[in-house]
Scaffold this active site. Structure first.
Site, PDB file in Angstrom:
ATOM      1  N   HIS A 138       0.669  -1.159  -0.187  1.00  0.00           N
ATOM      2  CA  HIS A 138      -0.004   0.069   0.047  1.00  0.00           C
ATOM      3  C   HIS A 138       0.916   1.150  -0.107  1.00  0.00           C
ATOM      4  O   HIS A 138       1.933   1.346   0.772  1.00  0.00           O
ATOM      5  CB  HIS A 138      -0.948  -0.040   1.323  1.00  0.00           C
ATOM      6  CG  HIS A 138      -1.907  -0.815   1.107  1.00  0.00           C
ATOM      7  ND1 HIS A 138      -3.306  -0.778   0.937  1.00  0.00           N
ATOM      8  CD2 HIS A 138      -1.989  -2.253   1.207  1.00  0.00           C
ATOM      9  CE1 HIS A 138      -4.157  -1.801   0.972  1.00  0.00           C
ATOM     10  NE2 HIS A 138      -3.248  -2.863   1.064  1.00  0.00           N
ATOM     11  N   TYR A 178      -9.429   5.022   7.760  1.00  0.00           N
ATOM     12  CA  TYR A 178      -9.429   5.593   8.993  1.00  0.00           C
ATOM     13  C   TYR A 178     -10.327   6.711   9.202  1.00  0.00           C
ATOM     14  O   TYR A 178     -10.326   7.880   8.660  1.00  0.00           O
ATOM     15  CB  TYR A 178      -8.137   6.112   9.703  1.00  0.00           C
ATOM     16  CG  TYR A 178      -6.940   5.109  10.050  1.00  0.00           C
ATOM     17  CD1 TYR A 178      -6.696   4.458  11.325  1.00  0.00           C
ATOM     18  CD2 TYR A 178      -6.262   4.545   8.903  1.00  0.00           C
ATOM     19  CE1 TYR A 178      -5.709   3.397  11.341  1.00  0.00           C
ATOM     20  CE2 TYR A 178      -5.315   3.629   9.044  1.00  0.00           C
ATOM     21  CZ  TYR A 178      -4.909   3.029  10.601  1.00  0.00           C
ATOM     22  OH  TYR A 178      -4.214   2.085  10.722  1.00  0.00           O
ATOM     23  N   PRO A 222      -4.242  -0.328  18.732  1.00  0.00           N
ATOM     24  CA  PRO A 222      -3.937  -0.742  17.411  1.00  0.00           C
ATOM     25  C   PRO A 222      -3.978   0.288  16.336  1.00  0.00           C
ATOM     26  O   PRO A 222      -3.881   0.086  15.159  1.00  0.00           O
ATOM     27  CB  PRO A 222      -4.991  -1.801  17.020  1.00  0.00           C
ATOM     28  CG  PRO A 222      -6.213  -1.617  17.969  1.00  0.00           C
ATOM     29  CD  PRO A 222      -5.421  -0.982  19.395  1.00  0.00           C
ATOM     30  N   LYS A 263       1.360  -0.617  15.230  1.00  0.00           N
ATOM     31  CA  LYS A 263       2.683  -0.764  15.609  1.00  0.00           C
ATOM     32  C   LYS A 263       3.088  -2.137  16.528  1.00  0.00           C
ATOM     33  O   LYS A 263       4.231  -2.300  16.966  1.00  0.00           O
ATOM     34  CB  LYS A 263       2.995   0.421  16.537  1.00  0.00           C
ATOM     35  CG  LYS A 263       2.930   1.793  15.720  1.00  0.00           C
ATOM     36  CD  LYS A 263       3.918   1.640  14.562  1.00  0.00           C
ATOM     37  CE  LYS A 263       3.763   3.036  13.804  1.00  0.00           C
ATOM     38  NZ  LYS A 263       4.393   2.548  12.416  1.00  0.00           N
ATOM     39  N   TYR A 284       4.179   6.334  10.406  1.00  0.00           N
ATOM     40  CA  TYR A 284       3.171   4.951  10.029  1.00  0.00           C
ATOM     41  C   TYR A 284       4.268   4.003   9.140  1.00  0.00           C
ATOM     42  O   TYR A 284       4.107   2.856   9.676  1.00  0.00           O
ATOM     43  CB  TYR A 284       2.140   5.438   9.300  1.00  0.00           C
ATOM     44  CG  TYR A 284       1.048   4.610   9.303  1.00  0.00           C
ATOM     45  CD1 TYR A 284      -0.370   4.613  10.047  1.00  0.00           C
ATOM     46  CD2 TYR A 284       1.024   3.332   8.339  1.00  0.00           C
ATOM     47  CE1 TYR A 284      -1.235   3.669   9.778  1.00  0.00           C
ATOM     48  CE2 TYR A 284       0.046   2.482   8.254  1.00  0.00           C
ATOM     49  CZ  TYR A 284      -0.995   2.540   9.127  1.00  0.00           C
ATOM     50  OH  TYR A 284      -2.019   1.627   9.180  1.00  0.00           O
TER      51      TYR A 284
END
Length: 390
Positions: free
Chosen positions: A68, A196, A287, A291, A383
């Site tokens: 991604h 998200y 979550p 990580k 991220y």
């Protein structure tokens, strides 16, 4: 080496040691089937992918992983893409922890590694001395394993951290007033990159496990029962919270659903004598920032290098392992907390005005993050993953 716990951290550490010629035994309390059936995280940072590739453990990842470029942040029914490749030149890969564990375990079996399942009553003994011992029971018979070092990769509820005297370790913990209801569904993902979403009803997320299987989450109260969430109610919440104009969330058969409370936890030290902690034995993250698995792999990469340096006569790496691992972990904790607070609605706040104020401030924060090049770059850098080793 005695490694306690056959999760991804323990299995990965075993491979790193095996490739360097360091003998080890992995002890696991559960059955092989139980270990392979645990559903956990599914996003690998660039550093995790590179670690697996460097050690020739990425064949299944290359075949099944979904690369991604970034993530979508959604709020007020608008979706904004954060492109990690454009911002920091890195990607993330969706690859379920179950698949990783299965591949690492299969490779251990191919190599003939000593992995002992259903090892009960495991207890590290004498770890502050020069020759630790791990005692355990196998098939009803007591056994013991003498070793140079013990590594606890046995998770938050494992025996290793709990065997450290109370005056030798402190736990720092934060519980969040919400949890995640997660589902696996037999339906192709409705999105290219993860979504998200902040919604007035609560957070929602669209992830995936494969081109045929979707992984989705909705924010719920931590004390809610999964029995109160029918499949229809789950899909209705997902449709509402993830909905945007011109996009359709496809529904399918739900094959697994569960509610997970969210918390942060970090120990004051990852070492006690000749015993070292790695992964969930030493730290837990919510979550939201993806990580947990990556932190475990970062720990064992750092620890394996320190062990090899120790064999060569340089003890600095082992002496500094805890400090280095925790320095990275606190940065990870900050990012995970930041993502969690930005995207979850505090429904437990009784005052309606206070809830509305907080929600509006979160919208403002998301408008800044998605509108600022510097903010997007910071998110992408964290991220996609901090360096595994200093």
């Amino acid at each position: 080496m005695a490694i306690i716990g056959a999760g991804p951290a323990g299995l990965m550490l075993g491979h790193l040691l095996a490739q360097a010629g360091v003998p080890f035994t992995i002890l696991e309390a559960q059955t092989r089937e139980h270990v392979l059936g645990r559903i956990r995280a599914g996003v690998l940072e660039q550093g995790s992918v590179d670690l697996l590739a460097e050690h020739g453990l990425d064949a299944d990842l290359r075949a099944r992983g979904l690369t991604h470029r970034g993530i979508h942040l959604q709020f007020e029914r608008e979706r904004h893409h954060v492109d990690f490749v454009d911002l920091v030149g890195r990607t993330v890969t969706v690859y379920g922890q179950q698949a990783l564990v299965a591949h690492l375990l299969a490779e251990h079996e191919r190599l003939g590694s000593n992995v002992v399942f259903e090892a009960h009553d495991v207890q590290p003994v004498g770890v502050t001395g020069s020759r630790p011992t791990v005692v355990f029971t196998k098939d009803g018979a007591p056994e013991q394993l003498e070793c140079d070092f013990v590594v606890g990769t046995d998770g938050y509820h494992g025996v290793c951290r709990r065997s450290i005297p109370a005056d030798g370790i402190v736990g720092y913990e934060r519980a969040y007033p919400f949890g995640w209801l997660g589902i696996l569904a037999d339906v192709p993902p409705s999105t290219d990159d993860l979504v998200y979403a902040l919604h007035r009803d609560g957070f929602a997320m669209h992830s995936m496990r494969s081109p045929e299987v979707s992984r989705l989450y909705v924010q719920v109260a931590p004390g809610e029962s999964i029995d109160d969430w029918s499949d229809a109610r789950i899909w209705d919440a997902l449709q509402t919270r993830l909905g945007v104009d011109g996009w359709t969330l496809e529904e399918g058969r739900i094959t697994e659903k569960s509610i997970t409370p969210m918390r942060s936890f970090v120990v004051s030290t990852m070492q006690h004598g000749r015993m070292f902690l790695a992964g969930d034995a030493g730290h837990i993250v919510p979550p939201t920032g993806a990580k947990g698995l990556n932190s475990a792999l970062a720990d064992v990469a750092l620890l394996a290098r320190a062990i090899l340096e120790h064999r060569g006569g340089d003890h600095t790496g082992l002496e500094r392992y805890s400090a280095r691992a925790l320095a990275r972990q606190w940065k990870v904790q900050h990012f995970s907390q930041w993502m969690t607070e930005m995207l979850h609605v505090h429904q437990e706040v009784p005052d309606a005005s206070a809830r509305a104020f907080r929600y509006r401030s979160q919208v403002g924060q998301l408008e800044y993050v998605t509108g600022s090049q510097a903010a997007r770059q910071s998110l992408a850098e964290q991220y996609a993953g901090l360096p595994f080793t200093p």
